[in-house]
Design a protein around this motif. Structure first.
Motif, PDB file in Angstrom:
ATOM      1  N   ALA A  16       0.856  -1.185   0.000  1.00 24.65           N
ATOM      2  CA  ALA A  16       0.000   0.000   0.000  1.00 24.65           C
ATOM      3  C   ALA A  16       0.892   1.234   0.000  1.00 24.65           C
ATOM      4  O   ALA A  16       1.751   1.390   0.870  1.00 24.65           O
ATOM      5  CB  ALA A  16      -0.912   0.007   1.218  1.00 24.65           C
ATOM      6  N   ILE A  17       0.699   2.089  -0.970  1.00 17.27           N
ATOM      7  CA  ILE A  17       1.469   3.320  -1.114  1.00 17.27           C
ATOM      8  C   ILE A  17       0.571   4.484  -0.716  1.00 17.27           C
ATOM      9  O   ILE A  17      -0.482   4.691  -1.319  1.00 17.27           O
ATOM     10  CB  ILE A  17       1.944   3.514  -2.569  1.00 17.27           C
ATOM     11  CG1 ILE A  17       2.671   2.273  -3.090  1.00 17.27           C
ATOM     12  CG2 ILE A  17       2.786   4.766  -2.691  1.00 17.27           C
ATOM     13  CD1 ILE A  17       3.978   1.989  -2.439  1.00 17.27           C
ATOM     14  N   VAL A  18       0.979   5.230   0.286  1.00 21.85           N
ATOM     15  CA  VAL A  18       0.187   6.366   0.751  1.00 21.85           C
ATOM     16  C   VAL A  18       0.850   7.648   0.259  1.00 21.85           C
ATOM     17  O   VAL A  18       1.890   8.068   0.765  1.00 21.85           O
ATOM     18  CB  VAL A  18       0.060   6.370   2.290  1.00 21.85           C
ATOM     19  CG1 VAL A  18      -0.757   7.578   2.756  1.00 21.85           C
ATOM     20  CG2 VAL A  18      -0.581   5.068   2.769  1.00 21.85           C
ATOM     21  N   GLY A  19       0.251   8.239  -0.775  1.00 25.43           N
ATOM     22  CA  GLY A  19       0.818   9.425  -1.408  1.00 25.43           C
ATOM     23  C   GLY A  19       1.362   9.072  -2.769  1.00 25.43           C
ATOM     24  O   GLY A  19       2.340   8.317  -2.881  1.00 25.43           O
ATOM     25  N   ARG A  37       1.425  -6.689  -5.915  1.00 24.70           N
ATOM     26  CA  ARG A  37       0.353  -5.841  -6.416  1.00 24.70           C
ATOM     27  C   ARG A  37       0.327  -4.587  -5.554  1.00 24.70           C
ATOM     28  O   ARG A  37       0.725  -4.613  -4.383  1.00 24.70           O
ATOM     29  CB  ARG A  37      -1.001  -6.560  -6.404  1.00 24.70           C
ATOM     30  CG  ARG A  37      -1.482  -7.042  -5.077  1.00 24.70           C
ATOM     31  CD  ARG A  37      -2.740  -7.897  -5.221  1.00 24.70           C
ATOM     32  NE  ARG A  37      -3.145  -8.473  -3.946  1.00 24.70           N
ATOM     33  CZ  ARG A  37      -3.942  -7.877  -3.079  1.00 24.70           C
ATOM     34  NH1 ARG A  37      -4.445  -6.674  -3.356  1.00 24.70           N
ATOM     35  NH2 ARG A  37      -4.261  -8.450  -1.939  1.00 24.70           N
ATOM     36  N   VAL A  38      -0.126  -3.498  -6.119  1.00 21.23           N
ATOM     37  CA  VAL A  38       0.011  -2.190  -5.485  1.00 21.23           C
ATOM     38  C   VAL A  38      -1.319  -1.470  -5.434  1.00 21.23           C
ATOM     39  O   VAL A  38      -2.056  -1.447  -6.425  1.00 21.23           O
ATOM     40  CB  VAL A  38       1.043  -1.334  -6.253  1.00 21.23           C
ATOM     41  CG1 VAL A  38       1.033   0.106  -5.759  1.00 21.23           C
ATOM     42  CG2 VAL A  38       2.433  -1.939  -6.144  1.00 21.23           C
ATOM     43  N   THR A  39      -1.601  -0.887  -4.281  1.00 18.55           N
ATOM     44  CA  THR A  39      -2.721   0.039  -4.157  1.00 18.55           C
ATOM     45  C   THR A  39      -2.177   1.374  -3.678  1.00 18.55           C
ATOM     46  O   THR A  39      -1.452   1.429  -2.683  1.00 18.55           O
ATOM     47  CB  THR A  39      -3.789  -0.462  -3.172  1.00 18.55           C
ATOM     48  OG1 THR A  39      -4.183  -1.786  -3.518  1.00 18.55           O
ATOM     49  CG2 THR A  39      -5.012   0.446  -3.206  1.00 18.55           C
ATOM     50  N   VAL A  40      -2.504   2.421  -4.398  1.00 17.49           N
ATOM     51  CA  VAL A  40      -2.031   3.764  -4.059  1.00 17.49           C
ATOM     52  C   VAL A  40      -3.187   4.565  -3.481  1.00 17.49           C
ATOM     53  O   VAL A  40      -4.267   4.636  -4.087  1.00 17.49           O
ATOM     54  CB  VAL A  40      -1.469   4.482  -5.292  1.00 17.49           C
ATOM     55  CG1 VAL A  40      -1.061   5.918  -4.943  1.00 17.49           C
ATOM     56  CG2 VAL A  40      -0.283   3.713  -5.866  1.00 17.49           C
ATOM     57  N   PHE A  41      -2.946   5.180  -2.319  1.00 20.13           N
ATOM     58  CA  PHE A  41      -3.919   6.127  -1.770  1.00 20.13           C
ATOM     59  C   PHE A  41      -3.487   7.533  -2.135  1.00 20.13           C
ATOM     60  O   PHE A  41      -2.333   7.924  -1.922  1.00 20.13           O
ATOM     61  CB  PHE A  41      -4.011   6.013  -0.250  1.00 20.13           C
ATOM     62  CG  PHE A  41      -4.725   7.186   0.379  1.00 20.13           C
ATOM     63  CD1 PHE A  41      -6.109   7.251   0.373  1.00 20.13           C
ATOM     64  CD2 PHE A  41      -4.006   8.244   0.942  1.00 20.13           C
ATOM     65  CE1 PHE A  41      -6.776   8.340   0.925  1.00 20.13           C
ATOM     66  CE2 PHE A  41      -4.655   9.336   1.485  1.00 20.13           C
ATOM     67  CZ  PHE A  41      -6.047   9.383   1.485  1.00 20.13           C
ATOM     68  N   ASP A  42      -4.413   8.300  -2.691  1.00 23.81           N
ATOM     69  CA  ASP A  42      -4.146   9.701  -2.981  1.00 23.81           C
ATOM     70  C   ASP A  42      -5.483  10.432  -3.013  1.00 23.81           C
ATOM     71  O   ASP A  42      -6.490   9.874  -3.484  1.00 23.81           O
ATOM     72  CB  ASP A  42      -3.425   9.862  -4.323  1.00 23.81           C
ATOM     73  CG  ASP A  42      -2.746  11.216  -4.452  1.00 23.81           C
ATOM     74  OD1 ASP A  42      -1.515  11.280  -4.249  1.00 23.81           O
ATOM     75  OD2 ASP A  42      -3.430  12.210  -4.750  1.00 23.81           O
ATOM     76  N   VAL A  79      -5.615   2.979  -7.876  1.00 23.35           N
ATOM     77  CA  VAL A  79      -5.541   4.172  -7.028  1.00 23.35           C
ATOM     78  C   VAL A  79      -6.897   4.397  -6.395  1.00 23.35           C
ATOM     79  O   VAL A  79      -7.939   4.235  -7.049  1.00 23.35           O
ATOM     80  CB  VAL A  79      -5.127   5.418  -7.844  1.00 23.35           C
ATOM     81  CG1 VAL A  79      -5.067   6.657  -6.951  1.00 23.35           C
ATOM     82  CG2 VAL A  79      -3.777   5.184  -8.528  1.00 23.35           C
ATOM     83  N   THR A  80      -6.901   4.774  -5.124  1.00 26.43           N
ATOM     84  CA  THR A  80      -8.138   5.051  -4.411  1.00 26.43           C
ATOM     85  C   THR A  80      -7.956   6.252  -3.492  1.00 26.43           C
ATOM     86  O   THR A  80      -6.839   6.540  -3.051  1.00 26.43           O
ATOM     87  CB  THR A  80      -8.575   3.828  -3.576  1.00 26.43           C
ATOM     88  OG1 THR A  80      -9.760   4.146  -2.835  1.00 26.43           O
ATOM     89  CG2 THR A  80      -7.490   3.402  -2.599  1.00 26.43           C
ATOM     90  N   ASP A  81      -9.067   6.939  -3.212  1.00 25.64           N
ATOM     91  CA  ASP A  81      -9.021   8.037  -2.243  1.00 25.64           C
ATOM     92  C   ASP A  81      -9.602   7.609  -0.897  1.00 25.64           C
ATOM     93  O   ASP A  81      -9.876   8.441  -0.038  1.00 25.64           O
ATOM     94  CB  ASP A  81      -9.737   9.278  -2.768  1.00 25.64           C
ATOM     95  CG  ASP A  81     -11.195   9.017  -3.126  1.00 25.64           C
ATOM     96  OD1 ASP A  81     -11.681   7.890  -2.884  1.00 25.64           O
ATOM     97  OD2 ASP A  81     -11.850   9.946  -3.646  1.00 25.64           O
ATOM     98  N   ASP A  82      -9.762   6.301  -0.718  1.00 22.43           N
ATOM     99  CA  ASP A  82     -10.255   5.731   0.537  1.00 22.43           C
ATOM    100  C   ASP A  82      -9.078   5.043   1.222  1.00 22.43           C
ATOM    101  O   ASP A  82      -8.600   4.002   0.769  1.00 22.43           O
ATOM    102  CB  ASP A  82     -11.375   4.727   0.241  1.00 22.43           C
ATOM    103  CG  ASP A  82     -12.003   4.137   1.497  1.00 22.43           C
ATOM    104  OD1 ASP A  82     -11.290   4.000   2.518  1.00 22.43           O
ATOM    105  OD2 ASP A  82     -13.192   3.795   1.452  1.00 22.43           O
ATOM    106  N   LEU A  83      -8.586   5.622   2.321  1.00 24.22           N
ATOM    107  CA  LEU A  83      -7.388   5.106   2.973  1.00 24.22           C
ATOM    108  C   LEU A  83      -7.586   3.675   3.461  1.00 24.22           C
ATOM    109  O   LEU A  83      -6.715   2.812   3.269  1.00 24.22           O
ATOM    110  CB  LEU A  83      -6.978   6.012   4.138  1.00 24.22           C
ATOM    111  CG  LEU A  83      -5.704   5.602   4.891  1.00 24.22           C
ATOM    112  CD1 LEU A  83      -4.507   5.583   3.955  1.00 24.22           C
ATOM    113  CD2 LEU A  83      -5.450   6.546   6.071  1.00 24.22           C
TER     114      LEU A  83
END
Length: 329
Positions: A16-19, A37-42, A79-83
């Motif tokens: 999980a990448i935050v930013g 696999r990668v999920t990005v929060f932004d 990418v998601t905007d839900d932390l």
């Protein structure tokens, strides 16, 4: 912290990448290349998606040359905007929000509250101490560590690992194993200090370079040439101390210090950075634009990545894992 060597490797399955800025995208590319696999929060999903897609397009050819994991998939991201959504199921979290202490403390406390206690949380901070970062975390603050990379993250392998006052050795070893699993060279910093190790060294050189430009001694291009064709070539293989050790001849560092040590007291360098006046700013900007010679940042990135790919292969050829510090990180 002790310096025992543990060469265990754990490749995270979900990072999980935050930013989703430059550093966050770099982490994402490296993670994808390692088979995660990668999920990005932004907070700005559209911009983060565009930025990450562009980063993958630029970086993937270099990652292919360096070697991809068998399970590497450059489409295994979202990418998601839900932390909470971004963190769900992650076995490694990498925080990359802007370098503001209060903001990082708040975000890291949120992450700490949302993920299981055994999930490692790394911060890409370039200068903040980990104990400061973890101040607001109440669930498992010891698993919040500095994991400071270098740009471009997808190619440069060094990551500085710094634990906070609540971090135990098992967590440090967990961090080493996870970042090795991403193909990195984790270097554990023995004590908390602002700027860690590498950035403190680069800041010292940067201050002196600004003085040389400010005093009219050299242009930005001349200073860069001094590094590229002089010290930089040696540093790529030997670093600072081994370079000076060889300067002492057969007697090594002892003779070098005896012969050149007194020169350390001479006022050659200036410890304080010069004031960033408009004149200095214009000199630096004009110099860099001249060096860029009309090339875009994307074109310069392509050139840099091709060079670093070849250079890394060369460094690894001459500094194998079994020798020196490479056997410890």
């Amino acid at each position: 912290m002790n310096t025992q060597t543990d060469q265990s490797v754990i490749t995270p399955e979900h990072v999980a990448i935050v930013g989703g800025g430059v550093i966050g995208c770099g982490w994402a590319v490296r993670s994808l290349a390692a088979g995660a696999r990668v999920t990005v929060f932004d907070t700005d999903v559209a911009t983060a998606e565009r930025r990450l897609k562009q980063a993958i397009d630029i970086a993937w050819p270099s990652m292919e040359k360096r070697g991809l994991a068998a399970t590497a998939d450059n489409t295994a991201w979202r990418v998601t905007d839900d932390l909470a959504d971004a963190l769900a199921g992650a076995d490694l979290v990498q925080e990359n929000v802007p370098e503001r202490t209060a903001l990082k403390q708040h975000v890291l406390a949120e992450i700490d509250a949302l993920v299981p206690k055994d999930v490692l949380i790394g911060s890409s901070t370039s200068g903040i101490k980990p104990s400061e970062l973890a101040e607001q975390a109440t669930r498992a603050p010891g698993r919040i560590v500095v994991a400071h990379p270098f740009n471009p993250v997808y190619l440069l392998p060094l990551v500085e690992i710094v634990g906070n006052t609540a971090t135990d050795e098992a967590t440090i070893e967990q961090a080493r194993a996870h970042y090795r699993g991403l193909g990195m060279k984790p270097l554990v910093v023995r004590a908390e200090i602002e700027g860690h190790i590498a950035d403190r060294l680069m800041e010292a050189l940067w201050r002196e370079a600004l003085h040389l430009v400010n005093d009219g001694v050299a242009t930005t291009e001349e200073i860069d040439a001094a590094v590229v064709y002089g010290a930089g070539l040696r540093w790529s293989l030997m670093g600072t101390f081994l370079t000076f050790h060889m300067a002492g001849g057969e007697q090594g560092m002892r003779h070098m210090l005896e012969q050149f040590g007194p020169a350390l007291k001479l006022p050659w360098t200036k410890l304080e950075a010069p004031e960033l006046t408009d004149t200095l700013i214009e000199r630096v900007v004009a110099g860099c634009e001249h060096q860029a010679a009309g090339r875009t940042v994307a074109q310069l990135e392509d050139r840099r990545d091709a060079f670093l790919t070849d250079l890394l292969n060369l460094v690894e050829r001459y500094w194998p894992e079994s020798e020196g510090l490479a056997g410890r990180i």
